[in-house]
Design a protein around this motif. Sequence first.
Motif, PDB file in Angstrom:
ATOM      1  N   PHE A  91       0.828  -1.201   0.000  1.00  0.00           N
ATOM      2  CA  PHE A  91       0.000   0.000   0.000  1.00  0.00           C
ATOM      3  C   PHE A  91       0.864   1.253   0.000  1.00  0.00           C
ATOM      4  CE2 PHE A  91      -2.233   3.311   2.547  1.00  0.00           C
ATOM      5  CZ  PHE A  91      -3.247   3.587   1.639  1.00  0.00           C
ATOM      6  N   VAL A  92       1.946   1.230   0.776  1.00  0.00           N
ATOM      7  CA  VAL A  92       2.863   2.372   0.824  1.00  0.00           C
ATOM      8  C   VAL A  92       3.477   2.610  -0.550  1.00  0.00           C
ATOM      9  CG1 VAL A  92       5.078   3.174   1.757  1.00  0.00           C
ATOM     10  CG2 VAL A  92       3.379   2.159   3.286  1.00  0.00           C
ATOM     11  N   ALA A  93       3.955   1.538  -1.201  1.00  0.00           N
ATOM     12  CA  ALA A  93       4.558   1.674  -2.529  1.00  0.00           C
ATOM     13  C   ALA A  93       3.543   2.180  -3.545  1.00  0.00           C
ATOM     14  CB  ALA A  93       5.131   0.321  -2.973  1.00  0.00           C
ATOM     15  N   SER A  94       2.339   1.645  -3.489  1.00  0.00           N
ATOM     16  CA  SER A  94       1.293   2.047  -4.431  1.00  0.00           C
ATOM     17  C   SER A  94       0.939   3.513  -4.273  1.00  0.00           C
ATOM     18  CB  SER A  94       0.047   1.178  -4.217  1.00  0.00           C
ATOM     19  OG  SER A  94      -1.002   1.579  -5.056  1.00  0.00           O
ATOM     20  N   ASN A  95       0.895   3.983  -3.040  1.00  0.00           N
ATOM     21  CA  ASN A  95       0.538   5.375  -2.775  1.00  0.00           C
ATOM     22  C   ASN A  95       1.558   6.349  -3.354  1.00  0.00           C
ATOM     23  OD1 ASN A  95      -1.959   5.581  -1.536  1.00  0.00           O
ATOM     24  ND2 ASN A  95      -1.158   6.673   0.226  1.00  0.00           N
ATOM     25  N   SER A 133       8.687   8.444  -7.600  1.00  0.00           N
ATOM     26  CA  SER A 133       8.039   7.623  -6.568  1.00  0.00           C
ATOM     27  C   SER A 133       8.997   7.328  -5.423  1.00  0.00           C
ATOM     28  CB  SER A 133       7.525   6.316  -7.182  1.00  0.00           C
ATOM     29  OG  SER A 133       6.569   6.554  -8.182  1.00  0.00           O
ATOM     30  N   GLU A 134      10.248   7.036  -5.750  1.00  0.00           N
ATOM     31  CA  GLU A 134      11.249   6.777  -4.708  1.00  0.00           C
ATOM     32  C   GLU A 134      11.491   8.033  -3.873  1.00  0.00           C
ATOM     33  OE1 GLU A 134      12.252   3.935  -3.923  1.00  0.00           O
ATOM     34  OE2 GLU A 134      12.628   2.631  -5.646  1.00  0.00           O
ATOM     35  N   LEU A 135      11.491   9.202  -4.517  1.00  0.00           N
ATOM     36  CA  LEU A 135      11.686  10.458  -3.778  1.00  0.00           C
ATOM     37  C   LEU A 135      10.518  10.730  -2.831  1.00  0.00           C
ATOM     38  CD1 LEU A 135      13.186  12.759  -6.571  1.00  0.00           C
ATOM     39  CD2 LEU A 135      14.374  11.827  -4.576  1.00  0.00           C
ATOM     40  N   PHE A 136       9.292  10.501  -3.306  1.00  0.00           N
ATOM     41  CA  PHE A 136       8.126  10.664  -2.432  1.00  0.00           C
ATOM     42  C   PHE A 136       8.184   9.677  -1.266  1.00  0.00           C
ATOM     43  CE2 PHE A 136       5.743  12.622  -6.152  1.00  0.00           C
ATOM     44  CZ  PHE A 136       5.660  13.879  -5.573  1.00  0.00           C
ATOM     45  N   LEU A 137       8.639   8.458  -1.550  1.00  0.00           N
ATOM     46  CA  LEU A 137       8.788   7.457  -0.487  1.00  0.00           C
ATOM     47  C   LEU A 137       9.796   7.932   0.548  1.00  0.00           C
ATOM     48  CD1 LEU A 137       8.310   4.614   0.713  1.00  0.00           C
ATOM     49  CD2 LEU A 137      10.124   3.781  -0.814  1.00  0.00           C
ATOM     50  N   LEU A 138      10.911   8.482   0.087  1.00  0.00           N
ATOM     51  CA  LEU A 138      11.939   8.978   1.007  1.00  0.00           C
ATOM     52  C   LEU A 138      11.382  10.068   1.920  1.00  0.00           C
ATOM     53  CD1 LEU A 138      14.908   9.015   1.927  1.00  0.00           C
ATOM     54  CD2 LEU A 138      15.360  10.675   0.099  1.00  0.00           C
ATOM     55  N   VAL A 139      10.609  10.978   1.347  1.00  0.00           N
ATOM     56  CA  VAL A 139      10.012  12.065   2.138  1.00  0.00           C
ATOM     57  C   VAL A 139       9.118  11.509   3.236  1.00  0.00           C
ATOM     58  CG1 VAL A 139       8.367  13.987   2.059  1.00  0.00           C
ATOM     59  CG2 VAL A 139      10.140  13.790   0.310  1.00  0.00           C
ATOM     60  N   ILE A 349      12.649   0.146   2.888  1.00  0.00           N
ATOM     61  CA  ILE A 349      13.474  -0.706   2.023  1.00  0.00           C
ATOM     62  C   ILE A 349      12.600  -1.615   1.158  1.00  0.00           C
ATOM     63  CG2 ILE A 349      15.138  -2.618   2.014  1.00  0.00           C
ATOM     64  CD1 ILE A 349      16.368  -1.347   4.555  1.00  0.00           C
ATOM     65  N   ILE A 350      11.626  -2.273   1.772  1.00  0.00           N
ATOM     66  CA  ILE A 350      10.770  -3.189   1.016  1.00  0.00           C
ATOM     67  C   ILE A 350       9.936  -2.434  -0.012  1.00  0.00           C
ATOM     68  CG2 ILE A 350       8.918  -4.897   1.175  1.00  0.00           C
ATOM     69  CD1 ILE A 350      11.615  -5.808   2.316  1.00  0.00           C
ATOM     70  N   SER A 351       9.416  -1.273   0.378  1.00  0.00           N
ATOM     71  CA  SER A 351       8.628  -0.466  -0.564  1.00  0.00           C
ATOM     72  C   SER A 351       9.486   0.001  -1.730  1.00  0.00           C
ATOM     73  CB  SER A 351       8.017   0.734   0.155  1.00  0.00           C
ATOM     74  OG  SER A 351       7.111   0.330   1.153  1.00  0.00           O
ATOM     75  N   ALA A 352      10.736   0.388  -1.438  1.00  0.00           N
ATOM     76  CA  ALA A 352      11.643   0.831  -2.498  1.00  0.00           C
ATOM     77  C   ALA A 352      11.941  -0.302  -3.473  1.00  0.00           C
ATOM     78  CB  ALA A 352      12.941   1.350  -1.885  1.00  0.00           C
TER      79      ALA A 352
END
Length: 472
Positions: A91-95, A133-139, A349-352
């Motif tokens: 869900f985190v990755a999809s968002n 997407s990776e940048l948004f995940l990092l934030v 890590i898993i989401s990335a």
Amino acid sequence: MASFGSLYVVGGARILYSVGIYSGGPAALWSSMLITLVLMTITAASLAEICSSIPLSGSIYVWAAEAGGKKYGRFFGFVVAFWSTTAWTSFVASNTQATTNFMLSELSVFNVAFPGGIDYDNVKFRAVVWICSELFLLVTILSNLLSPKNFSWIFKASAFIIALDFLLTVIWLPIGVSKTYGFQNAKFVFTEVYNGTGASSGWNWCLSFLSTSGVLTGWDASGHIAEETKNASLVAARGMFWSAACSGILAFPLLILFLFCSPDLDTLFGLDAPQPFVNIYSLALGRGGQVVMTLVAIVGLIINTSLAITAASRLVFAIARDGILPGSKWIGKVDKNGQPKNAIIFIGIISAILLLTILPSTVAFTSLVSAGAVPTIAAYALIPLLRMVFTPGDFANAKWSCGSFSKLFCIIAFVFNMIFGAVTIMGIVSWFVIPEEQWLSARAVGRVLDATEGKDVEENNVAPAAHTSARE
């Protein structure tokens, strides 16, 4: 607020609307939403009762273990632990990808040329989507590493952005539509049927539940932070129930509004952008207005993802604390503030890694994150079943109780989520294995629309004509 923020019903309804209307059309979408509202709220009530009895972090897998009784509880606890970890991480990755889709859709609105086109078939575009997407995940990961005092502002911001988004959507969007392309009539909203999947009519209608149930999945978030909640046996349980109920009550009129404000189906399905709603805002509000609405949507999704990580990290921490996950010793550690820092990093890590699958093929990524929704629904169905079979009546006297409706709610929750779980699996499998040329291709969409309008158009010319007119 954790559950309500994690659901972010306005954002969820917006993202899933254009997908849901393919399956059954407007009639299926609003009727499925009404059914989902009632039955998912009952499911929340059933699970809130057991949450009230066992207000612990990582609650959903603990509920499964307790509901499974002494003999089988440990087995079911392990199963749901891995189910829920998979679901929340995906869900985190999809968002983060959904957030990127809103941002990159601006290229389409402002007619900015992109090498190879704004299309997921273009590997260069997929690379940009992956990086963003990776940048948004990092934030969102970094926001969860803030001190509890500073992070509390994110909870406050979630309430503000949800209210702002809702008010702008229900006030500004209709005003814009009334001054531009105009509202759809009641016949379109309540009776229009559309088959964009190529499946049988009944199965096509059932697939609309993929959209409506997706809007109301994740209300168990407040249960995952129960150990950090005062008077959790009441507050966490109430949070679960009322976040599901209020989100459903808000989602239904929102979908009705979206249907009245929808452009005609030819235009809707021809919108050439990763997130069609950005172009809908552009049609209704102009470029300046859509920028405001898109920024609100992006900020809302970032906050929504941050809160999802909060819930997911507490879940993963609790599972690791019990030694279930590989690397549990490291994941289960907390920092000086008592925060599960390593669990947050693990989620990141898993989401990335999941986001990496965008590069070879968007089909791979979509399949993974879509399949991740199945375990959540499966858990929603399994726990009421375990209560009925192995521990009947054990949790009915909790502080937050369903009373005499406890057993009935368990039955309803099990049946509804089992059916939806089956629909989800079938939908994912069908979408994955059937080629685009046979099912839900742009060409097929154009062909169906022309047929409904009584046009006699050569098959090979349908899709380009439809898309050209929509872009113009």
